[in-house]
Design a protein around this motif. Structure first.
Motif, PDB file in Angstrom:
ATOM      1  N   ARG A 108      32.272 -68.064  36.097  1.00 54.89           N
ATOM      2  CA  ARG A 108      32.151 -67.537  37.461  1.00 54.89           C
ATOM      3  C   ARG A 108      33.388 -67.877  38.288  1.00 54.89           C
ATOM      4  NH1 ARG A 108      26.792 -68.703  40.946  1.00 54.89           N
ATOM      5  NH2 ARG A 108      25.976 -67.429  39.238  1.00 54.89           N
TER       6      ARG A 108
ATOM      7  N   TYR B 279      30.399 -73.108  42.439  1.00 49.73           N
ATOM      8  CA  TYR B 279      31.164 -72.782  41.239  1.00 49.73           C
ATOM      9  C   TYR B 279      31.327 -74.010  40.348  1.00 49.73           C
ATOM     10  CZ  TYR B 279      32.573 -68.772  44.131  1.00 49.73           C
ATOM     11  OH  TYR B 279      32.580 -67.663  44.934  1.00 49.73           O
TER      12      TYR B 279
ATOM     13  N   ASP C 174      25.256 -72.172  33.333  1.00 48.46           N
ATOM     14  CA  ASP C 174      25.997 -71.563  34.436  1.00 48.46           C
ATOM     15  C   ASP C 174      25.420 -72.063  35.761  1.00 48.46           C
ATOM     16  OD1 ASP C 174      23.643 -70.167  34.946  1.00 48.46           O
ATOM     17  OD2 ASP C 174      24.394 -68.251  34.164  1.00 48.46           O
ATOM     18  N   GLU C 175      25.901 -71.510  36.855  1.00 47.43           N
ATOM     19  CA  GLU C 175      25.516 -72.016  38.175  1.00 47.43           C
ATOM     20  C   GLU C 175      24.056 -71.740  38.535  1.00 47.43           C
ATOM     21  OE1 GLU C 175      29.961 -71.454  38.146  1.00 47.43           O
ATOM     22  OE2 GLU C 175      28.212 -70.361  37.393  1.00 47.43           O
TER      23      GLU C 175
END
Length: 301
Positions: A273, A219, A131-132
């Motif tokens: 996200r 993102y 993820d980020e």
């Protein structure tokens, strides 16, 4: 919204500009030649012939706009991917060009800046989801991307989109890969069991539209289902309708060093996200569907 797009005639821009117009936005896009200006005008966008590196001229062009979307790149085709000069040109666009755009955004009082980046900045995570908040890797090829991201975050509302590996109509390297596949050759870079997180060009275009409504931040914009490199090559071969006779270079590609680090590592990137923030979702959930659509488009030309 009134949106100014740099790179509007590039790989993503060719999809983003029509998507923005289709969503009802008023679009002005940077053009470097009269031919490209005419093409933008034919789409319904207003062309602006301004240098990406001219802060004052950009600020004048940005006045009155609600958002600036910076999609300008100079990524070379596969045949020039190892060229030092080609990569230097791309770095200049990413670093100096993005800085000029961000400065002009501030000068013109534009409230939002959307900046293209790539998910290949993350460290190799094997089969783990990314993820980020995952750690990034600052190898030489990422310097321009990180410079662009820093510039974007100087805007009042800076949004960075870390796109997956582009494929589809308009992406020169993927059209080259498709041509190779039709001649019974597929390319796997790195461990065949490693993951590649991709994004179809059309889905990248709709993501740009969705980014106009999200909060400032970074993102990931990728397919729903990253494929292993073996599965990605198989999806391409299936779409090309040709059984591969030649496969490579596989792990041997690691010998080429950091010049293709972005393509040899395993990156299983998630888009949760961005989906939650924007409501966006890809039309092509994986490269299996996306390559079939690409093949239909390319063979109908």
């Amino acid at each position: 919204m009134k949106v100014f797009v740099t790179g509007g005639t590039g790989a993503i821009g060719r999809h983003a500009v029509p998507a923005l117009l289709g969503a009802g936005h008023e679009v002005t896009a940077l053009a470097r030649t009269r031919e490209k200006a005419a093409a933008l005008g034919d789409q319904g966008a207003r062309p602006a012939m301004v240098s990406l590196f001219d802060r004052r001229a950009l600020a004048s062009a940005f006045e009155g706009h609600d958002a600036v979307v910076n999609l300008a790149t100079a990524i070379p085709p596969m045949s020039k991917f190892m060229s030092v000069r080609a990569m230097r040109d791309n770095y200049r666009v990413r670093a100096e060009g993005s800085a000029a755009v961000a400065d002009a955004v501030l000068d013109a009082g534009v409230g939002r800046m959307v900046q293209e980046s790539v998910s290949m900045v993350y460290r190799d995570q094997g089969a783990r989801w990314i993820d980020e908040d995952a750690p990034v890797d600052r190898y030489p090829m990422t310097k321009g991307n990180f410079a662009a991201e820093v510039s974007a975050h100087r805007a009042p509302c800076g949004v960075v989109l870390r796109f997956g590996w582009f494929y589809g109509p308009g992406a020169a390297h993927s059209e080259e890969l498709f041509a190779l596949a039709r001649h019974h050759a597929t390319m796997v870079l790195g461990d065949p069991g490693g993951y590649v997180s991709s994004i179809h060009m059309a889905d990248a275009g709709t993501a740009v539209v969705a980014a106009l409504g999200v909060a400032a931040g970074t993102y990931n914009v990728v397919d729903d289902e990253p494929l292993t490199k073996r599965a990605f090559a198989a999806a391409l071969a299936r779409a090309a309708g040709a059984r591969p006779w030649v496969r490579g270079p596989g792990r041997a590609a690691l010998l080429l060093g950091d010049r293709i680090t972005s393509l040899t590592r395993s990156l299983r990137v998630g888009n949760a996200r961005f989906r939650a923030a924007s409501g966006w979702g890809p039309r092509y959930p994986s490269a299996r569907e996306g390559w079939l659509a690409t093949a239909e488009d390319l063979t109908s030309r």
